[in-house]
Design a protein around this motif. Structure first.
Motif, PDB file in Angstrom:
ATOM      1  N   TRP A   3     -70.379 -41.689   2.035  1.00  0.00           N
ATOM      2  CA  TRP A   3     -69.973 -40.734   0.992  1.00  0.00           C
ATOM      3  C   TRP A   3     -69.718 -41.511  -0.345  1.00  0.00           C
ATOM      4  O   TRP A   3     -70.108 -40.984  -1.262  1.00  0.00           O
ATOM      5  CB  TRP A   3     -68.811 -39.929   1.475  1.00  0.00           C
ATOM      6  CG  TRP A   3     -68.236 -38.890   0.357  1.00  0.00           C
ATOM      7  CD1 TRP A   3     -68.904 -37.712  -0.015  1.00  0.00           C
ATOM      8  CD2 TRP A   3     -67.128 -39.280  -0.559  1.00  0.00           C
ATOM      9  NE1 TRP A   3     -67.896 -36.873  -0.966  1.00  0.00           N
ATOM     10  CE2 TRP A   3     -67.048 -37.776  -1.313  1.00  0.00           C
ATOM     11  CE3 TRP A   3     -66.331 -40.249  -0.825  1.00  0.00           C
ATOM     12  CZ2 TRP A   3     -66.239 -37.637  -2.267  1.00  0.00           C
ATOM     13  CZ3 TRP A   3     -65.459 -40.029  -1.665  1.00  0.00           C
ATOM     14  CH2 TRP A   3     -65.366 -38.778  -2.557  1.00  0.00           C
ATOM     15  N   SER A  14     -72.552 -42.069  -2.405  1.00  0.00           N
ATOM     16  CA  SER A  14     -73.239 -41.072  -2.866  1.00  0.00           C
ATOM     17  C   SER A  14     -72.944 -40.229  -4.273  1.00  0.00           C
ATOM     18  O   SER A  14     -72.211 -40.794  -4.986  1.00  0.00           O
ATOM     19  CB  SER A  14     -72.942 -39.613  -1.851  1.00  0.00           C
ATOM     20  OG  SER A  14     -71.841 -39.093  -1.958  1.00  0.00           O
ATOM     21  N   ASP A  15     -73.834 -39.331  -4.801  1.00  0.00           N
ATOM     22  CA  ASP A  15     -73.527 -38.664  -5.846  1.00  0.00           C
ATOM     23  C   ASP A  15     -72.165 -38.316  -6.071  1.00  0.00           C
ATOM     24  O   ASP A  15     -71.521 -38.104  -7.276  1.00  0.00           O
ATOM     25  CB  ASP A  15     -74.551 -37.930  -6.568  1.00  0.00           C
ATOM     26  CG  ASP A  15     -76.008 -38.589  -6.637  1.00  0.00           C
ATOM     27  OD1 ASP A  15     -76.075 -39.720  -6.970  1.00  0.00           O
ATOM     28  OD2 ASP A  15     -76.995 -38.129  -6.791  1.00  0.00           O
ATOM     29  N   ASP A  16     -71.855 -37.350  -5.043  1.00  0.00           N
ATOM     30  CA  ASP A  16     -70.668 -36.814  -4.799  1.00  0.00           C
ATOM     31  C   ASP A  16     -69.417 -37.706  -5.353  1.00  0.00           C
ATOM     32  O   ASP A  16     -68.230 -37.202  -5.647  1.00  0.00           O
ATOM     33  CB  ASP A  16     -70.152 -36.199  -3.578  1.00  0.00           C
ATOM     34  CG  ASP A  16     -71.307 -35.012  -3.309  1.00  0.00           C
ATOM     35  OD1 ASP A  16     -71.801 -34.479  -4.194  1.00  0.00           O
ATOM     36  OD2 ASP A  16     -71.463 -34.690  -2.038  1.00  0.00           O
ATOM     37  N   ALA A  17     -69.535 -39.056  -5.008  1.00  0.00           N
ATOM     38  CA  ALA A  17     -68.338 -40.091  -5.470  1.00  0.00           C
ATOM     39  C   ALA A  17     -68.394 -40.601  -6.586  1.00  0.00           C
ATOM     40  O   ALA A  17     -67.751 -41.583  -6.897  1.00  0.00           O
ATOM     41  CB  ALA A  17     -68.505 -40.925  -4.118  1.00  0.00           C
ATOM     42  N   VAL A  51     -65.213 -41.442  -8.688  1.00  0.00           N
ATOM     43  CA  VAL A  51     -64.053 -41.684  -7.659  1.00  0.00           C
ATOM     44  C   VAL A  51     -63.414 -42.986  -7.859  1.00  0.00           C
ATOM     45  O   VAL A  51     -64.218 -44.055  -7.613  1.00  0.00           O
ATOM     46  CB  VAL A  51     -64.339 -41.273  -6.360  1.00  0.00           C
ATOM     47  CG1 VAL A  51     -63.360 -41.572  -5.282  1.00  0.00           C
ATOM     48  CG2 VAL A  51     -64.877 -39.786  -6.239  1.00  0.00           C
ATOM     49  N   GLU A  95     -62.471 -36.608   6.953  1.00  0.00           N
ATOM     50  CA  GLU A  95     -62.587 -35.298   6.723  1.00  0.00           C
ATOM     51  C   GLU A  95     -61.473 -34.406   6.186  1.00  0.00           C
ATOM     52  O   GLU A  95     -61.728 -33.531   5.296  1.00  0.00           O
ATOM     53  CB  GLU A  95     -62.949 -34.598   8.223  1.00  0.00           C
ATOM     54  CG  GLU A  95     -64.500 -35.267   8.625  1.00  0.00           C
ATOM     55  CD  GLU A  95     -65.165 -34.595   9.724  1.00  0.00           C
ATOM     56  OE1 GLU A  95     -64.376 -33.283  10.330  1.00  0.00           O
ATOM     57  OE2 GLU A  95     -65.901 -34.877  10.571  1.00  0.00           O
ATOM     58  N   LEU A 137     -61.157 -35.438   2.606  1.00  0.00           N
ATOM     59  CA  LEU A 137     -62.380 -34.695   1.739  1.00  0.00           C
ATOM     60  C   LEU A 137     -61.966 -33.277   1.479  1.00  0.00           C
ATOM     61  O   LEU A 137     -62.373 -32.900   0.110  1.00  0.00           O
ATOM     62  CB  LEU A 137     -63.715 -35.169   2.381  1.00  0.00           C
ATOM     63  CG  LEU A 137     -65.042 -34.771   1.382  1.00  0.00           C
ATOM     64  CD1 LEU A 137     -64.896 -35.844   0.219  1.00  0.00           C
ATOM     65  CD2 LEU A 137     -66.124 -35.188   2.389  1.00  0.00           C
ATOM     66  N   ARG A 138     -61.616 -32.523   2.387  1.00  0.00           N
ATOM     67  CA  ARG A 138     -61.362 -31.199   2.151  1.00  0.00           C
ATOM     68  C   ARG A 138     -60.145 -31.139   1.428  1.00  0.00           C
ATOM     69  O   ARG A 138     -60.245 -30.103   0.523  1.00  0.00           O
ATOM     70  CB  ARG A 138     -60.933 -30.443   3.828  1.00  0.00           C
ATOM     71  CG  ARG A 138     -62.276 -30.405   4.543  1.00  0.00           C
ATOM     72  CD  ARG A 138     -61.842 -29.431   5.604  1.00  0.00           C
ATOM     73  NE  ARG A 138     -60.646 -29.783   6.650  1.00  0.00           N
ATOM     74  CZ  ARG A 138     -60.796 -30.606   7.530  1.00  0.00           C
ATOM     75  NH1 ARG A 138     -61.823 -31.137   8.192  1.00  0.00           N
ATOM     76  NH2 ARG A 138     -59.466 -30.710   8.263  1.00  0.00           N
ATOM     77  N   ARG A 150     -59.102 -32.989  -1.137  1.00  0.00           N
ATOM     78  CA  ARG A 150     -59.777 -33.364  -2.495  1.00  0.00           C
ATOM     79  C   ARG A 150     -60.445 -32.208  -3.091  1.00  0.00           C
ATOM     80  O   ARG A 150     -60.548 -31.980  -4.019  1.00  0.00           O
ATOM     81  CB  ARG A 150     -60.488 -34.616  -2.210  1.00  0.00           C
ATOM     82  CG  ARG A 150     -61.023 -35.021  -3.397  1.00  0.00           C
ATOM     83  CD  ARG A 150     -62.082 -36.496  -3.458  1.00  0.00           C
ATOM     84  NE  ARG A 150     -62.384 -37.016  -4.830  1.00  0.00           N
ATOM     85  CZ  ARG A 150     -63.335 -36.364  -5.584  1.00  0.00           C
ATOM     86  NH1 ARG A 150     -64.213 -35.474  -4.904  1.00  0.00           N
ATOM     87  NH2 ARG A 150     -63.912 -36.810  -6.804  1.00  0.00           N
ATOM     88  N   ASN A 151     -61.595 -31.833  -2.162  1.00  0.00           N
ATOM     89  CA  ASN A 151     -62.328 -30.523  -2.575  1.00  0.00           C
ATOM     90  C   ASN A 151     -61.690 -29.497  -2.916  1.00  0.00           C
ATOM     91  O   ASN A 151     -61.886 -28.752  -4.067  1.00  0.00           O
ATOM     92  CB  ASN A 151     -63.325 -30.246  -1.709  1.00  0.00           C
ATOM     93  CG  ASN A 151     -64.552 -31.433  -1.500  1.00  0.00           C
ATOM     94  OD1 ASN A 151     -64.978 -32.160  -2.417  1.00  0.00           O
ATOM     95  ND2 ASN A 151     -65.192 -31.497  -0.346  1.00  0.00           N
ATOM     96  N   ARG A 169     -60.154 -29.622  -6.620  1.00  0.00           N
ATOM     97  CA  ARG A 169     -60.995 -29.551  -7.834  1.00  0.00           C
ATOM     98  C   ARG A 169     -61.188 -28.116  -8.312  1.00  0.00           C
ATOM     99  O   ARG A 169     -61.127 -27.145  -7.348  1.00  0.00           O
ATOM    100  CB  ARG A 169     -62.287 -30.305  -7.230  1.00  0.00           C
ATOM    101  CG  ARG A 169     -62.258 -31.551  -6.896  1.00  0.00           C
ATOM    102  CD  ARG A 169     -63.482 -32.215  -6.229  1.00  0.00           C
ATOM    103  NE  ARG A 169     -64.332 -32.149  -7.377  1.00  0.00           N
ATOM    104  CZ  ARG A 169     -65.653 -32.787  -7.073  1.00  0.00           C
ATOM    105  NH1 ARG A 169     -65.985 -33.155  -5.946  1.00  0.00           N
ATOM    106  NH2 ARG A 169     -66.512 -32.840  -8.092  1.00  0.00           N
TER     107      ARG A 169
END
Length: 247
Positions: free
Chosen positions: A217, A220-223, A226, A237, A240-241, A243-244, A247
């Motif tokens: 992760w 990845s582009d998602d990070a 960060v 997990e 990440l939940r 954090r999302n 947002r």
């Protein structure tokens, strides 16, 4: 994504290099034995192995130059190479050793590898990343309890130092395009640093593969963007939940 993983021939480093390569990253992994690094890399898709002694400035410069050339740049550095308590006390899990019993050369070796090594490799790579316009640095650490537990000199101080180094690196690099984050397993992990024959029966440990999802992760582009985060792999997990959800 072009990734340099130090200490990638076994343990956490190999687990991360394998996860990254499987996810499609081009990986250069390092080890003190160039032959061993090449043998391990040959088992991973598209990976290359490079000799690196993180205590030696000239070795660091040579290895980073080779990795940059063979990969065509370095997008992410995973600072992982390290040595553990077994180097100064092979029975550290069952026989605690006071700091006054630790040999000075053993103390220096652990600090030079786990802290100075992180600094030397990050310095060499970051200079190139800044010139290239960006990049990512991930420093591998351990649970905070290890940093103040009886009998854990010099390993605990070396990892506490690497965390402080990471925070300062992040502060220095803020808004430069180069990000810095810390990743740790979240508990004792089955690696060569752990003398399993001396562990109390019934005690459970994490597997190195726990590092796979968060390191993939982070590549990845998602990070992208960060920065200055401390991520616990065993809790990734949920982290990440959360954090999302913010947002």
């Amino acid at each position: 994504m072009k990734v340099l993983v130090t200490g990638g021939t076994s343990g956490l480093g190999l687990a991360m290099a394998s996860a990254l390569a499987t996810a499609g990253a081009t990986v250069a992994l390092t080890g003190r034995s160039g032959r061993r690094a090449s043998e391990v890399a040959a088992e991973l898709p598209g990976a290359v192995g490079i000799e690196l002694d993180v205590q030696d400035e000239s070795s660091v410069a040579k290895a980073v130059d080779e990795a940059w050339s063979r990969l065509g740049g370095i997008d992410m550095l995973v600072n992982n190479a390290g040595i553990g308590m077994r180097t100064v006390n092979p029975r550290f899990m069952t026989h605690s050793q006071g700091f006054w019993e630790v040999p000075a050369d053993g103390f220096r070796a652990v600090i030079e590898t786990n802290l100075t090594g992180y600094f030397l490799v990050a310095r060499e790579v970051t200079l190139r990343m800044l010139a290239a316009g960006g990049g990512r640095v991930v420093n591998i650490s351990v649970s905070e309890s290890t940093m103040h537990r009886a009998g854990f000199v010099p390993y605990g101080p070396s990892r506490a130092g690497s965390e402080a180094l990471s925070r300062i690196m992040a502060a220095d690099l803020r808004d430069t395009g180069v990000t810095v984050n810390v990743l740790l397993p979240g508990g004792a992990t089955v690696t060569g640093m752990l003398p399993l024959d001396a562990v109390p029966e019934g005690r459970k440990f994490l597997e190195p593969e726990v590092m796979g999802p968060p390191i993939v992760w982070l590549a990845s582009d998602d990070a992208a963007g960060v920065h200055d985060e401390r991520i616990v792999a065993a809790e990734f997990e949920r982290w990440l939940r959360d954090r999302n959800g913010r947002r």
